[in-house]
Design an enzyme around this catalytic site. Structure first.
Site, mmCIF file in Angstrom:
data_model
loop_
_atom_site.group_PDB
_atom_site.id
_atom_site.type_symbol
_atom_site.label_atom_id
_atom_site.label_comp_id
_atom_site.label_asym_id
_atom_site.label_seq_id
_atom_site.Cartn_x
_atom_site.Cartn_y
_atom_site.Cartn_z
ATOM 1 N N TYR A 139 -24.995 3.085 -21.490
ATOM 2 C CA TYR A 139 -25.540 2.623 -22.771
ATOM 3 C C TYR A 139 -24.394 2.642 -23.781
ATOM 4 C CZ TYR A 139 -29.283 2.374 -26.306
ATOM 5 O OH TYR A 139 -30.107 1.988 -27.326
ATOM 6 N N ARG A 192 -26.447 -11.231 -31.089
ATOM 7 C CA ARG A 192 -25.986 -10.080 -31.902
ATOM 8 C C ARG A 192 -25.986 -8.858 -30.995
ATOM 9 N NH1 ARG A 192 -27.495 -5.507 -32.220
ATOM 10 N NH2 ARG A 192 -29.309 -5.308 -33.558
ATOM 11 N N LYS A 210 -30.856 -1.225 -21.212
ATOM 12 C CA LYS A 210 -32.081 -0.743 -21.865
ATOM 13 C C LYS A 210 -33.145 -0.444 -20.813
ATOM 14 C CE LYS A 210 -31.202 -1.266 -26.415
ATOM 15 N NZ LYS A 210 -31.484 -0.344 -27.522
ATOM 16 N N GLU A 282 -34.410 -7.945 -27.890
ATOM 17 C CA GLU A 282 -33.245 -7.074 -28.087
ATOM 18 C C GLU A 282 -32.033 -7.889 -28.493
ATOM 19 O OE1 GLU A 282 -33.615 -3.521 -27.322
ATOM 20 O OE2 GLU A 282 -31.840 -3.583 -28.603
ATOM 21 N N ASP A 283 -31.407 -7.484 -29.558
ATOM 22 C CA ASP A 283 -30.115 -8.028 -29.980
ATOM 23 C C ASP A 283 -30.107 -9.548 -30.166
ATOM 24 O OD1 ASP A 283 -29.515 -5.381 -29.915
ATOM 25 O OD2 ASP A 283 -27.764 -5.523 -28.621
ATOM 26 N N ASP A 305 -36.957 -4.095 -30.713
ATOM 27 C CA ASP A 305 -36.338 -2.768 -30.699
ATOM 28 C C ASP A 305 -35.447 -2.554 -31.921
ATOM 29 O OD1 ASP A 305 -35.697 -0.324 -29.511
ATOM 30 O OD2 ASP A 305 -33.915 -1.171 -28.544
ATOM 31 N N ASP A 306 -34.709 -3.573 -32.319
ATOM 32 C CA ASP A 306 -33.746 -3.426 -33.416
ATOM 33 C C ASP A 306 -34.450 -3.262 -34.758
ATOM 34 O OD1 ASP A 306 -31.325 -3.788 -31.778
ATOM 35 O OD2 ASP A 306 -32.269 -5.722 -31.387
ATOM 36 N N ASN A 447 -23.447 0.395 -33.941
ATOM 37 C CA ASN A 447 -22.905 0.570 -32.585
ATOM 38 C C ASN A 447 -21.965 -0.564 -32.243
ATOM 39 O OD1 ASN A 447 -24.582 2.837 -31.971
ATOM 40 N ND2 ASN A 447 -26.303 1.435 -31.757
#
Ligand SMILES: NC(=O)C1=CN([C@@H]2O[C@H](COP(=O)(O)OP(=O)(O)OC[C@H]3O[C@@H](n4cnc5c(N)ncnc54)[C@H](OP(=O)(O)O)[C@@H]3O)[C@@H](O)[C@H]2O)C=CC1
Ligand SMILES: CC(=O)C(=O)O
Ligand SMILES: [Mg+2]
Length: 591
Positions: A139, A192, A210, A282-283, A305-306, A447
């Site tokens: 991760y 992203r 994930k 996600e992202d 999630d973000d 991150n």
């Protein structure tokens, strides 16, 4: 054998592979592997019985040198393995010894991925038993570097790739995936990736990572997890020129072309896997993330999630931190650097919780929260030109052009970094925020480590040891003036595995904000006095399966309360029930 298998499955044929709802609210454990106790014998079914060479090459069933003499004899493995028979514990010890010898983090990542492809149960055993050591490998931060170099390190495909070339055939693509009974999908379009920007198709490392946490931390069966990357091109010039790039070599599709492919995917998922499969976005870049969440939130079981997972984990950290910094949530003033998915998602959940606690309307509690974006403080005079998700945060104030100015003007008690830009919490900023707070709460969420707004060392040194600090990617403990400070990891990895498990075990069909609050509350409760004494506002990841079971239970309880749970009757003890549903990586004995 047929009759034994029928007994095991309550009289049904094991060869009927169509997905069915189960008592567990999820999908059926077709091979009976997970409902059998560890002592019971199970058959290593694929679509036929795996044996011999193909059994050794099948990561779901391969045990390597841990196959017993009897198993080697009855499964045509004689001669295919050297004579030694070892335990899973010894295999784990050897692999950890080997991993620790690699000095380069990316080599450790590659070794872990190779293990996942070779022996899935051993991979999860390692990850579960050594979670604090291996999380930074599978991760953040290492997964970020892996995505950047995905093309060069690519060996075998993981997950499902859906590109513009498959437009009109997305359902067929889903049908190519070998597993039918999917409970959780993590999907990205790679625009992203962490704070590293557009990595196109190479973002696949994120859904893969994930989902391995869904299994290791949340106990969702690996076979029920599906990583997906939607490839609509990339605007990353470097990747477009990279001879090893694995994605479509074109600039990103946008507008209707993008929306059509996403819509085809969302429809095909529902058609293929039913109403109760969780789709975790996600992202995605924020210009798509908020739209997708709003568009599919009413028709599918979706979770971003973000926006949502991050909100829940940060709220938990802030609530826990109140024990150290004092006051109630409403007594504090929040300032964010970064007003995108993470920043505005967190801000909204904090405002909602404040409103619930004080009975003050959320429009009012929002006024305790200020955000800075790349153009400065978000204020009313900018309202017209703001993206829709920023508008609720435009308060009355004269324009302020940068974070330092905003810190001086707003005097926050809590400073949160969600900008994706490293080293933006400068010495002057941390000294200023410390000048009017006895214990400033500083969260550098971006991150991977290279993008963190500051390091743990900087936060503790510049605040003279007064900051309560947590970061998105892990930092080692730091000694300052003879005292050891242990920074916490404010990462949505605390939330999404347990949150998803809660949805699965209750058979929830929609996500609701109150479930995010429930997850947050469960996490904050897990912080012990021992943790607080070290300055921690999160419990250690070493307890994560217990934490996830508690989060799952609280989320499931909320799903029942809200009437969106379909697994009936409601289990009396949801924590025990969640624990009983969790996947164990211990080897099974083959008949
Ligand atoms: N710890 C965790 O669990 C999580 C961490 N994150 C991290 O948070 C970061 C941001 O993610 P996300 O919110 O999705 O990204 P977004 O792109 O949605 O938002 C980024 C925000 O930061 C602002 N920004 C960018 N550069 C600057 C700058 N130099 N000064 C001030 N503001 C700036 C942008 O401003 P503008 O709008 O003007 O462009 C935007 O508002 C990433 O690094 C990600 O890894 C995300 C989710 C979870
Ligand atoms: C942790 C996470 O989801 C992110 O950085 O995007
Ligand atoms: Mg993310």
């Amino acid at each position: 054998m047929e009759s034994t298998l029928k007994e095991m499955r309550g009289g049904e044929s094991v060869l009927d592979l169509s997905p069915k709802a189960t008592v567990g609210g999820g999908v059926e454990d077709v091979y009976g592997e997970d409902c059998a106790t560890e002592e019971q014998l199970v058959t290593p079914w694929t679509h036929s019985v795996a044996s011999g060479y193909s059994l050794l090459r099948d990561p779901h069933h391969n045990k390597g040198l841990a196959f017993t003499e009897k198993e080697r004899d009855s499964h045509y493995l004689l001669g295919l393995l050297p004579p030694a028979v070892v335990t899973q514990q010894l295999q784990e010890k050897k692999l950890m010894d080997n991993l620790r010898k690699y000095e380069v983090l990316l080599q450790k990542y590659m070794a872990m991925m190779e293990l996942q492809e070779r022996n899935e149960r051993l991979f999860y055993k390692l990850l579960i038993d050594n979670v604090e050591e291996l999380l930074p490998i599978v991760y953040t931060p290492t997964v970020g570097e892996a995505c950047q170099k995905y093309g060069s390190i690519f060996r075998r495909p993981q997950g499902l790739y859906i590109s513009l070339k498959e437009k009109g055939k997305v359902l067929d693509v889903l049908k190519n995936w070998p597993e039918r009974n999917i409970q959780v999908i993590v999907v990205t379009d790679g625009e992203r990736i962490l704070g590293l920007g557009d990595l196109g198709c190479q973002g696949m490392g994120i859904p893969v990572g994930k989902l391995s946490l869904y299994t290791a931390l949340g106990g969702v069966r690996p076979s029920a997890c599906l990583p997906v990357t939607i490839d609509v091109g990339t605007n990353n010039e470097q990747l477009l020129k990279d001879e090893f790039y694995i994605g479509l070599r074109q600039r990103r599709a946008t507008a209707q072309e993008y929306a059509d492919l996403l819509h085809e995917f969302m429809s095909a998922v529902k058609q293929n896997y039913g109403e109760k499969v969780l789709i975790q976005f996600e992202d995605f870049a924020n210009h798509n993330a908020f739209t997708l969440l709003a568009k599919y939130g009413t028709t599918h079981l979706v979770f971003n999630d973000d926006i949502q997972g991050t909100a829940s984990v940060v709220l938990a950290g802030v609530v826990a931190a109140l024990k150290l910094i004092g006051g109630t949530l409403a007594d504090h003033k929040f300032l964010f650097l970064g007003a995108g998915e993470a920043g505005t998602g967190i801000a909204e959940l904090i405002a909602l919780e404040m409103s619930k606690q004080t009975k003050i309307p959320v429009e009012e509690t929002r006024k305790k929260i200020w955000l800075v974006d790349s153009k400065g403080l978000i204020v009313n005079s900018r309202k017209e030109s703001l993206q829709h998700f920023k508008k609720p945060w435009a308060h009355d104030h004269e324009p302020v052009k940068d974070l330092l100015g905003a810190v001086k003007a707003i005097k926050p008690t809590v400073l949160i970094g969600s900008s994706g830009v490293g080293r933006t919490f400068t010495k002057e900023i941390i000294e200023t925020v410390t000048s009017f707070n006895e214990k400033p709460l500083i969260m550098a969420l971006s991150n991977p480590t290279s993008q963190s707004e500051c390091t743990a060392e900087e936060a503790y040194t510049w605040s003279q040891g007064r900051a309560i600090f947590a970061s998105g990617s892990p930092f080692d403990p730091f000694e300052y003036n003879g005292k050891v400070f242990v920074p916490g990891q404010a990462n949505n990895a605390y939330i999404f595995p347990g949150f998803g498990l809660g949805l699965v075990i209750s058979g929830a069909i929609r996500v609701h904000d109150d479930m995010l609050l429930a997850a947050s509350e469960a996490l904050a409760k897990q912080v012990s006095d021992e943790n607080y004494n070290k300055g921690l506002i999160y419990p250690p990841f070493s307890n994560i399966r217990k934490i996830s079971a508690n989060i799952a239970a609280n989320v499931a309880a909320k799903a029942y309360e809200l009437g969106v749970a379909t697994r009936l009757p409601r289990p009396a003890n949801l924590v025990k029930y969640a624990e009983s549903c969790m996947y164990s990586p211990v080897y099974r004995s083959y008949r």
